[in-house]
Design an enzyme around this catalytic site. Sequence first.
Site, PDB file in Angstrom:
ATOM      1  N   CYS A  53      -2.041 -10.308   8.115  1.00  0.00           N
ATOM      2  CA  CYS A  53      -1.594  -9.295   7.158  1.00  0.00           C
ATOM      3  C   CYS A  53      -2.795  -8.817   6.331  1.00  0.00           C
ATOM      4  O   CYS A  53      -3.888  -9.367   6.435  1.00  0.00           O
ATOM      5  CB  CYS A  53      -0.528  -9.885   6.234  1.00  0.00           C
ATOM      6  SG  CYS A  53      -1.229 -11.101   5.103  1.00  0.00           S
ATOM      7  N   CYS A  98       4.090 -11.062   6.127  1.00  0.00           N
ATOM      8  CA  CYS A  98       3.881  -9.711   6.663  1.00  0.00           C
ATOM      9  C   CYS A  98       3.144  -9.711   7.996  1.00  0.00           C
ATOM     10  O   CYS A  98       3.275  -8.775   8.783  1.00  0.00           O
ATOM     11  CB  CYS A  98       3.121  -8.869   5.645  1.00  0.00           C
ATOM     12  SG  CYS A  98       3.906  -8.847   4.031  1.00  0.00           S
ATOM     13  N   LYS A 138      15.386  -3.633   7.468  1.00  0.00           N
ATOM     14  CA  LYS A 138      14.477  -3.233   8.559  1.00  0.00           C
ATOM     15  C   LYS A 138      15.201  -3.097   9.897  1.00  0.00           C
ATOM     16  O   LYS A 138      16.018  -3.949  10.240  1.00  0.00           O
ATOM     17  CB  LYS A 138      13.356  -4.259   8.678  1.00  0.00           C
ATOM     18  CG  LYS A 138      12.506  -4.336   7.418  1.00  0.00           C
ATOM     19  CD  LYS A 138      11.391  -5.345   7.531  1.00  0.00           C
ATOM     20  CE  LYS A 138      10.470  -5.246   6.318  1.00  0.00           C
ATOM     21  NZ  LYS A 138       9.385  -6.219   6.352  1.00  0.00           N
ATOM     22  N   ARG A 158      13.832   0.794   6.025  1.00  0.00           N
ATOM     23  CA  ARG A 158      12.409   1.158   6.136  1.00  0.00           C
ATOM     24  C   ARG A 158      12.116   1.893   7.451  1.00  0.00           C
ATOM     25  O   ARG A 158      13.002   2.128   8.258  1.00  0.00           O
ATOM     26  CB  ARG A 158      11.571  -0.120   6.065  1.00  0.00           C
ATOM     27  CG  ARG A 158      11.835  -0.997   4.834  1.00  0.00           C
ATOM     28  CD  ARG A 158      11.126  -0.443   3.641  1.00  0.00           C
ATOM     29  NE  ARG A 158      11.224  -1.288   2.461  1.00  0.00           N
ATOM     30  CZ  ARG A 158      10.327  -2.205   2.085  1.00  0.00           C
ATOM     31  NH1 ARG A 158       9.274  -2.458   2.848  1.00  0.00           N
ATOM     32  NH2 ARG A 158      10.466  -2.870   0.965  1.00  0.00           N
ATOM     33  N   CYS A 170       0.522 -15.190   2.353  1.00  0.00           N
ATOM     34  CA  CYS A 170       1.504 -15.834   1.473  1.00  0.00           C
ATOM     35  C   CYS A 170       2.793 -15.968   2.279  1.00  0.00           C
ATOM     36  O   CYS A 170       2.899 -15.423   3.383  1.00  0.00           O
ATOM     37  CB  CYS A 170       1.703 -15.010   0.191  1.00  0.00           C
ATOM     38  SG  CYS A 170       2.836 -13.621   0.365  1.00  0.00           S
ATOM     39  N   ARG A 181       2.357   4.210   2.052  1.00  0.00           N
ATOM     40  CA  ARG A 181       2.778   3.841   3.410  1.00  0.00           C
ATOM     41  C   ARG A 181       3.606   4.993   3.985  1.00  0.00           C
ATOM     42  O   ARG A 181       4.604   5.393   3.381  1.00  0.00           O
ATOM     43  CB  ARG A 181       3.620   2.574   3.308  1.00  0.00           C
ATOM     44  CG  ARG A 181       4.069   2.005   4.605  1.00  0.00           C
ATOM     45  CD  ARG A 181       4.928   0.790   4.354  1.00  0.00           C
ATOM     46  NE  ARG A 181       4.185  -0.359   3.895  1.00  0.00           N
ATOM     47  CZ  ARG A 181       4.752  -1.401   3.262  1.00  0.00           C
ATOM     48  NH1 ARG A 181       6.043  -1.402   3.012  1.00  0.00           N
ATOM     49  NH2 ARG A 181       4.031  -2.435   2.892  1.00  0.00           N
ATOM     50  N   CYS A 231      -3.615  -6.816  -1.888  1.00  0.00           N
ATOM     51  CA  CYS A 231      -2.234  -7.275  -2.056  1.00  0.00           C
ATOM     52  C   CYS A 231      -2.088  -8.152  -3.304  1.00  0.00           C
ATOM     53  O   CYS A 231      -2.722  -9.201  -3.407  1.00  0.00           O
ATOM     54  CB  CYS A 231      -1.779  -8.052  -0.827  1.00  0.00           C
ATOM     55  SG  CYS A 231      -0.085  -8.638  -1.052  1.00  0.00           S
ATOM     56  N   LYS A 252      15.229  -4.817   0.655  1.00  0.00           N
ATOM     57  CA  LYS A 252      14.691  -4.060   1.791  1.00  0.00           C
ATOM     58  C   LYS A 252      15.503  -4.320   3.056  1.00  0.00           C
ATOM     59  O   LYS A 252      16.105  -5.390   3.218  1.00  0.00           O
ATOM     60  CB  LYS A 252      13.229  -4.417   2.010  1.00  0.00           C
ATOM     61  CG  LYS A 252      12.982  -5.910   2.182  1.00  0.00           C
ATOM     62  CD  LYS A 252      11.584  -6.246   2.627  1.00  0.00           C
ATOM     63  CE  LYS A 252      10.521  -5.954   1.625  1.00  0.00           C
ATOM     64  NZ  LYS A 252       9.216  -6.575   1.955  1.00  0.00           N
TER      65      LYS A 252
END
Length: 573
Positions: free
Chosen positions: A434, A483, A216, A151, A479, A81, A440, A214
Amino acid sequence: MSNDEKYLVQGKLSDNERLKKDSNLLRGTIVQDLSDDVTGGFTADNFQLIRFHGMYQQDDRDIRAERAKQKLEPLHNVMLRARLPGGVITPKQWIEIDKFAEDYSIYGSIRLTTRQTFQFHGVLKPHIKSMHQTLNATGIDSIATAGDVNRNVLCTSNPIESAVHKQAWDWAVKISEYLLPKTNAYAEIWLDGEKVDSTQEDEPILGKNYLPRKFKTTVVIPPHNDVDVHANDLNFVAIADGDKLIGFNVLVGGGLAMTHGDKSTFPRKADDFGFISLDKTLDVAAAVVSTQRDWGNRVNRKNAKTKYTLERVGVETFKKEVEKRADITFAPSRPYKFTSRGDRFGWVEGIDGKHHLTLFIENGRILDFPDKPLKTGMLEIAKVHAGDIRLTANQNLIVAGVCSSQKQVIEDIAVKHKLMQASVSKQRQDSMACVSLPTCPLAMAEAERYLPDAVSQIEAMLEKHGVGNQSIIYRITGCPNGCGRAMLAEIGLVGKGPNKYNLHIGGDREGTRIPRLYRENISDTEIMTILDDLIGQWARAQQENESFGDYVIRAGIIKPVVDSARDFYDELS
Ligand code: SRM
Ligand code: SF4
């Protein structure tokens, strides 16, 4: 007792804390693993550590069972990414990434993400180093696009309000750079950079154990909420005086993920902390990040994000700490309103007289499909385009900064390669999914591969009920990690198992309301039957300009989520 001691969560630290601490500032033994050709994967801690360098180890789940039958290890590969603050990329860079995808990704695609960047899927170990070196030669890296760090920083995409956009984008870049890890690990491992003694290095903002989870960040220009601020830990809402950016309202603590069956997890909207002048931006960014660094939960990763820290210590306490650390006092927020989220497809003219063409890319997947040679089309555009290319947070692309004389040339290429198609409905443009299967590892149900058909069914319902000229923000996520940002959609599907989803309804079009669970663990056929009924009701009873999400709440079909930490799991209405 200091606040840091007071708000520390007691208990056994999660194993990720050990691996960060032992990682020698993100180096681990990645170099040794790279030259180990016995396995195509990364071992032990390195499996996690490569994330901080922007990569995930994956394998194709469609062929996993077959390989196991043949006693082969899974076909390990990495997904990379890239870091692309504000999603801006030059045509020259596009040409390079197109070539790399063509030559070295086993899928041959470039995948645009919901966070304004691109991913290569399926890069095998022998090509990983050259991937980083190719990107580096074009001025792109993948530092901190994954892992427990800040990120890729998002920025409203369309440069139509050209002057303010340029200033906002500059801030997105500055914030991204400011919050990057300072370790030399990336350069050493991937670019053969000079070796630095890690004991002499420091991580003044992120800390040597990095963040608990994480993190953001966005810069957003109202009235467009195209970056979906409520999915993010930290948001800078641009406040302008004419075409001059004067400061930001700061929103903290958004996030969408949850875990099925665990009510201590929930999606949450960001809180308004107040207004700051421009010169305080980096101080405030560092203060929010460092407060989360020191107070975030390092015991339980499921409750480690900023949104849970705010709930645990209190919004006011967190805000006061940020004021103390940044040496500021938040002023009352300046008025602003979000009125839209989607991208503006087709041509728009910026106030600088340049033209910007937004292209709809279903699922953000740039590939030469049998009937749609999108990848070749984008390559052809990149070869003649003199402006830049912008990735949107809705997985689309903008060919930006086109002068009048080039407009027709670009449009002809776009039409020829089906990058522009009059037949794409507003509904399709307002839908998103997503990645999910097959790459994934966390996917529970199909998302990207299910979306095209799922949208066709909604389109047919809208037509049938006489509202074919309207659309619903419709998102599918494989899930509960979320995302595809289904937890900010009018209709959101969340994967539960093979062909089983939770159906949420009642979000709004602006992305400021979380949709509530309406039916649990149902199949696509059941979903479509329910939606057909609800869309029919909306079509018959909607008030003027009333969106589907607003209608289901006004009609009492679902209770709105008002304060998700307390009411997200209220009984089904
Ligand atoms: Fe995500 C993990 C793909 C945006 C929440 N996400 C993953 C992984 C890396 C699976 C994994 O950990 O092994 C997925 C890789 C799939 C693949 O094969 O490519 C993945 N996430 C994506 C992308 C590519 C979806 C897309 O279709 O575009 C997006 C990449 C964004 C980027 O460029 O950085 C993506 N992920 C999001 C968003 C939306 C957003 O940020 O606007 C969210 C929800 C917002 C939020 O963070 O609350 C999101 N992803 C997660 C989570 C849950 C985090 C949490 O708070 O618990 C995970 C799992 C995790 O971190 O443990 C995850
Ligand atoms: Fe994978 Fe789940 Fe994210 Fe979809 S929502 S990409 S299935 S982690």
